[in-house]
Design a protein around this motif. Structure first.
Motif, PDB file in Angstrom:
ATOM      1  N   ASN A 167      -0.178   7.419   6.320  1.00  0.00           N
ATOM      2  CA  ASN A 167       0.640   7.830   5.179  1.00  0.00           C
ATOM      3  C   ASN A 167       1.422   9.124   5.365  1.00  0.00           C
ATOM      4  O   ASN A 167       2.101   9.549   4.435  1.00  0.00           O
ATOM      5  CB  ASN A 167      -0.252   7.956   3.941  1.00  0.00           C
ATOM      6  CG  ASN A 167      -0.877   6.622   3.597  1.00  0.00           C
ATOM      7  OD1 ASN A 167      -0.172   5.649   3.341  1.00  0.00           O
ATOM      8  ND2 ASN A 167      -2.192   6.546   3.627  1.00  0.00           N
ATOM      9  N   LYS A 168       1.333   9.771   6.517  1.00  0.00           N
ATOM     10  CA  LYS A 168       2.080  11.009   6.713  1.00  0.00           C
ATOM     11  C   LYS A 168       3.555  10.713   6.951  1.00  0.00           C
ATOM     12  O   LYS A 168       3.936   9.618   7.331  1.00  0.00           O
ATOM     13  CB  LYS A 168       1.503  11.793   7.896  1.00  0.00           C
ATOM     14  CG  LYS A 168       0.131  12.356   7.600  1.00  0.00           C
ATOM     15  CD  LYS A 168      -0.363  13.204   8.742  1.00  0.00           C
ATOM     16  CE  LYS A 168      -1.766  13.709   8.441  1.00  0.00           C
ATOM     17  NZ  LYS A 168      -2.434  14.194   9.643  1.00  0.00           N
ATOM     18  N   LYS A 169       4.366  11.722   6.746  1.00  0.00           N
ATOM     19  CA  LYS A 169       5.805  11.590   6.945  1.00  0.00           C
ATOM     20  C   LYS A 169       6.166  11.865   8.404  1.00  0.00           C
ATOM     21  O   LYS A 169       5.407  12.478   9.136  1.00  0.00           O
ATOM     22  CB  LYS A 169       6.548  12.572   6.039  1.00  0.00           C
ATOM     23  CG  LYS A 169       6.236  12.341   4.569  1.00  0.00           C
ATOM     24  CD  LYS A 169       7.446  12.579   3.728  1.00  0.00           C
ATOM     25  CE  LYS A 169       7.168  12.383   2.272  1.00  0.00           C
ATOM     26  NZ  LYS A 169       7.109  11.020   1.855  1.00  0.00           N
ATOM     27  N   THR A 187      -3.888   1.864   8.649  1.00  0.00           N
ATOM     28  CA  THR A 187      -2.750   2.309   7.840  1.00  0.00           C
ATOM     29  C   THR A 187      -2.658   3.827   7.865  1.00  0.00           C
ATOM     30  O   THR A 187      -3.671   4.526   7.992  1.00  0.00           O
ATOM     31  CB  THR A 187      -2.882   1.824   6.386  1.00  0.00           C
ATOM     32  OG1 THR A 187      -4.084   2.349   5.825  1.00  0.00           O
ATOM     33  CG2 THR A 187      -2.890   0.303   6.306  1.00  0.00           C
ATOM     34  N   ASP A 212       6.685   0.018  10.385  1.00  0.00           N
ATOM     35  CA  ASP A 212       6.967   1.409  10.055  1.00  0.00           C
ATOM     36  C   ASP A 212       8.096   1.453   9.036  1.00  0.00           C
ATOM     37  O   ASP A 212       9.017   0.637   9.089  1.00  0.00           O
ATOM     38  CB  ASP A 212       7.387   2.140  11.342  1.00  0.00           C
ATOM     39  CG  ASP A 212       7.256   3.642  11.272  1.00  0.00           C
ATOM     40  OD1 ASP A 212       7.316   4.212  10.171  1.00  0.00           O
ATOM     41  OD2 ASP A 212       7.114   4.256  12.346  1.00  0.00           O
ATOM     42  N   LYS A 213       8.033   2.423   8.125  1.00  0.00           N
ATOM     43  CA  LYS A 213       9.101   2.569   7.123  1.00  0.00           C
ATOM     44  C   LYS A 213      10.404   3.019   7.781  1.00  0.00           C
ATOM     45  O   LYS A 213      11.456   2.471   7.490  1.00  0.00           O
ATOM     46  CB  LYS A 213       8.696   3.587   6.050  1.00  0.00           C
ATOM     47  CG  LYS A 213       7.619   3.070   5.135  1.00  0.00           C
ATOM     48  CD  LYS A 213       8.163   2.772   3.767  1.00  0.00           C
ATOM     49  CE  LYS A 213       7.120   2.053   2.968  1.00  0.00           C
ATOM     50  NZ  LYS A 213       6.915   2.508   1.667  1.00  0.00           N
ATOM     51  N   ASP A 235       1.750  10.750  12.270  1.00  0.00           N
ATOM     52  CA  ASP A 235       0.662   9.790  12.495  1.00  0.00           C
ATOM     53  C   ASP A 235       0.813   9.070  13.823  1.00  0.00           C
ATOM     54  O   ASP A 235      -0.164   8.878  14.550  1.00  0.00           O
ATOM     55  CB  ASP A 235       0.599   8.762  11.360  1.00  0.00           C
ATOM     56  CG  ASP A 235       0.046   9.354  10.072  1.00  0.00           C
ATOM     57  OD1 ASP A 235      -0.894  10.179  10.143  1.00  0.00           O
ATOM     58  OD2 ASP A 235       0.548   8.993   9.001  1.00  0.00           O
ATOM     59  N   GLY A 251       0.804  -1.223   0.000  1.00  0.00           N
ATOM     60  CA  GLY A 251       0.000   0.000   0.000  1.00  0.00           C
ATOM     61  C   GLY A 251       0.829   1.260   0.000  1.00  0.00           C
ATOM     62  O   GLY A 251       0.305   2.373   0.031  1.00  0.00           O
ATOM     63  N   ASN A 252       2.162   1.100   0.010  1.00  0.00           N
ATOM     64  CA  ASN A 252       3.084   2.229   0.085  1.00  0.00           C
ATOM     65  C   ASN A 252       2.734   3.157   1.245  1.00  0.00           C
ATOM     66  O   ASN A 252       2.724   4.382   1.111  1.00  0.00           O
ATOM     67  CB  ASN A 252       3.132   2.990  -1.246  1.00  0.00           C
ATOM     68  CG  ASN A 252       4.378   3.836  -1.352  1.00  0.00           C
ATOM     69  OD1 ASN A 252       5.409   3.502  -0.769  1.00  0.00           O
ATOM     70  ND2 ASN A 252       4.296   4.927  -2.075  1.00  0.00           N
ATOM     71  N   HIS A 253       2.424   2.556   2.401  1.00  0.00           N
ATOM     72  CA  HIS A 253       2.092   3.315   3.613  1.00  0.00           C
ATOM     73  C   HIS A 253       3.382   3.659   4.356  1.00  0.00           C
ATOM     74  O   HIS A 253       4.424   3.042   4.141  1.00  0.00           O
ATOM     75  CB  HIS A 253       1.172   2.498   4.511  1.00  0.00           C
ATOM     76  CG  HIS A 253      -0.109   2.099   3.849  1.00  0.00           C
ATOM     77  ND1 HIS A 253      -1.079   3.013   3.490  1.00  0.00           N
ATOM     78  CD2 HIS A 253      -0.578   0.886   3.459  1.00  0.00           C
ATOM     79  CE1 HIS A 253      -2.081   2.371   2.914  1.00  0.00           C
ATOM     80  NE2 HIS A 253      -1.805   1.083   2.880  1.00  0.00           N
ATOM     81  N   SER A 254       3.289   4.615   5.259  1.00  0.00           N
ATOM     82  CA  SER A 254       4.430   4.939   6.098  1.00  0.00           C
ATOM     83  C   SER A 254       4.364   4.195   7.434  1.00  0.00           C
ATOM     84  O   SER A 254       5.385   3.978   8.082  1.00  0.00           O
ATOM     85  CB  SER A 254       4.504   6.448   6.343  1.00  0.00           C
ATOM     86  OG  SER A 254       3.300   6.910   6.932  1.00  0.00           O
TER      87      SER A 254
END
Length: 137
Positions: free
Chosen positions: A26-28, A24, A51-52, A32, A11-14
């Motif tokens: 998506n903020k940098k 899920t 987490d990324k 979040d 999902g290319n989530h953060s």
């Protein structure tokens, strides 16, 4: 945890957090995680997190939120030490000395704020002030 990692990447989530349900984000940065910690701390308690990027600030929020299990694509040495010191189960793909800011010119501002803190509780007011200053701007 494998399912959370798959969701994070597909999902290319953060950030992905599971505790009964899967959410899920998506903020940098820590935005979040900070919002979740301040608005729904019970959801973090006992959760699993993928987490990324985890720097010391994110690690502090996870410790304070009583997260149980953590995966990071990239984790900083200070974050890993804080998570281990607080007995969280941690897996990661890549460990780095520090998290670098988005411009690539130095250490991430939240990581810098928390670098000399001895505990997660010590990091919290610094993160809180940082996030509140971002809202004002």
């Amino acid at each position: 945890m494998h399912k959370l990692i798959e969701i994070l990447h597909s999902g290319n989530h953060s950030l992905v957090v599971a505790n009964g349900e899967i959410r899920t984000f998506n903020k940098k940065g820590v935005a979040d995680l900070y919002h979740l910690y301040t608005s729904d701390p019970l959801f973090l308690n006992g959760s699993e997190v993928a987490d990324k990027v985890i720097g010391k600030g994110a690690a502090a929020l996870m410790v304070m939120g009583k997260v149980r299990n953590v995966y990071a694509d990239v984790i900083s040495e200070p974050a890993l030490a804080l998570l281990h010191d607080n007995h969280l189960s941690v897996t990661y793909s890549r460990k780095v000395e520090n998290i670098i800011n988005r411009q690539g010119t130095g250490i991430c501002p939240v990581e810098t704020l928390c670098l000399n803190c001895k505990s997660a509780a010590e990091c919290l007011p610094l993160i809180d002030n940082f996030m509140k200053s971002k809202i004002k701007n």
